[in-house]
Motif scaffolding. Structure first.
Motif, PDB file in Angstrom:
ATOM      1  N   LYS A   1       0.837  -1.202   0.000  1.00 23.38           N
ATOM      2  CA  LYS A   1       0.000   0.000   0.000  1.00 23.38           C
ATOM      3  C   LYS A   1       0.874   1.254   0.000  1.00 23.38           C
ATOM      4  CE  LYS A   1      -3.631   2.348   2.538  1.00 23.38           C
ATOM      5  NZ  LYS A   1      -4.439   2.395   3.747  1.00 23.38           N
ATOM      6  N   LYS A   2       1.913   1.246   0.828  1.00 23.84           N
ATOM      7  CA  LYS A   2       2.828   2.390   0.899  1.00 23.84           C
ATOM      8  C   LYS A   2       3.547   2.574  -0.441  1.00 23.84           C
ATOM      9  CE  LYS A   2       3.778   4.607   4.102  1.00 23.84           C
ATOM     10  NZ  LYS A   2       3.226   5.879   4.552  1.00 23.84           N
TER      11      LYS A   2
ATOM     12  N   GLU B   1       1.022   4.090  -2.960  1.00 24.36           N
ATOM     13  CA  GLU B   1       0.792   5.515  -2.653  1.00 24.36           C
ATOM     14  C   GLU B   1       1.950   6.373  -3.162  1.00 24.36           C
ATOM     15  OE1 GLU B   1       0.343   5.727   1.590  1.00 24.36           O
ATOM     16  OE2 GLU B   1      -1.663   4.836   1.560  1.00 24.36           O
ATOM     17  N   LYS B   2       3.169   5.962  -2.821  1.00 30.96           N
ATOM     18  CA  LYS B   2       4.342   6.750  -3.198  1.00 30.96           C
ATOM     19  C   LYS B   2       4.585   6.712  -4.702  1.00 30.96           C
ATOM     20  CE  LYS B   2       7.645   7.221  -0.112  1.00 30.96           C
ATOM     21  NZ  LYS B   2       8.802   6.896   0.722  1.00 30.96           N
TER      22      LYS B   2
ATOM     23  N   LEU C   1       2.299   6.428  -7.071  1.00 26.74           N
ATOM     24  CA  LEU C   1       1.315   7.301  -7.720  1.00 26.74           C
ATOM     25  C   LEU C   1       1.681   8.778  -7.554  1.00 26.74           C
ATOM     26  CD1 LEU C   1      -1.996   5.419  -6.861  1.00 26.74           C
ATOM     27  CD2 LEU C   1      -0.858   5.570  -9.094  1.00 26.74           C
ATOM     28  N   ILE C   2       2.126   9.138  -6.379  1.00 28.52           N
ATOM     29  CA  ILE C   2       2.537  10.531  -6.143  1.00 28.52           C
ATOM     30  C   ILE C   2       3.727  10.891  -7.026  1.00 28.52           C
ATOM     31  CG2 ILE C   2       3.606  12.076  -4.432  1.00 28.52           C
ATOM     32  CD1 ILE C   2       1.826  10.617  -2.307  1.00 28.52           C
TER      33      ILE C   2
END
Length: 186
Positions: free
Chosen positions: A170-171, A174-175, A177-178
């Motif tokens: 998940k982390k 998230e990173k 995509l950013i």
């Protein structure tokens, strides 16, 4: 905790108990454990109107320094070999070293989640016909507190065992995509 002059019984957790014995030879201790196992397995138990019997397996350690860890490894070995009792021996020392290594890696993974140490690395996927980069694959890397990279071969099996693989993934997502948005990567 329950005691007599030679033995103390401790509840370690859940259905695991420890028996600490002094002033008894190893042979006498093993005989005593066999008697305890036999009595427990013959005993009828009842909880909430449900009757049952116990299956008991014992792992034994001679090492006071690593008592619980070695006893648990010996217990796992007894289960694997379908035995009632197994005494930790040097043949299991490799398992102990592996366990220590896994604990170190697990600690580093938990720290990485807390300290922003999960890093996406982007690997281009190239169309072999055109030579053009068509997309990127985000690969997980973990940096420990000392700035060293842990490679997936080192940590993935541990992450799955201790159930934080999904948190790491998940982390990473998230990173990734950013980062992709910031760099205009599709």
């Amino acid at each position: 905790k329950r005691e007599n002059k030679f033995a103390k019984v401790y509840r370690i957790r859940g259905d695991r108990f420890g028996l600490l014995v002094t002033d008894v030879s190893e042979g006498e201790f093993i005989s005593m454990v066999k008697r305890v196992i036999a009595r427990l397995e013959q005993q009828d138990f009842e909880v909430g109107g449900i009757k049952f019997k116990l299956d008991v397996v014992a792992g034994i350690s001679r090492n006071r320094e690593q008592l619980i860890i070695e006893a648990e490894i010996a217990e796992q070995e007894a289960k694997k070999r379908n035995m009632d009792i197994y005494v930790f021996d040097m043949d299991l020392g490799g398992l102990y070293k592996e366990l220590q290594k896994n604990i170190t890696i697990a600690t580093k993974l938990k720290d990485a989640l807390s300290n922003d140490g999960v890093i996406p690395v982007f690997q281009p996927i190239v169309n072999l016909k055109t030579g053009e980069v068509e997309e990127y694959e985000a690969i997980m890397r973990v940096i420990d507190d000392e700035g060293n990279f842990l490679m997936p071969g080192e940590f993935l099996h541990v992450a799955k065992k201790i159930s934080i693989y999904s948190k790491l993934s998940k982390k990473l997502i998230e990173k990734a995509l950013i980062t992709a948005k910031e760099k205009g990567i599709k």
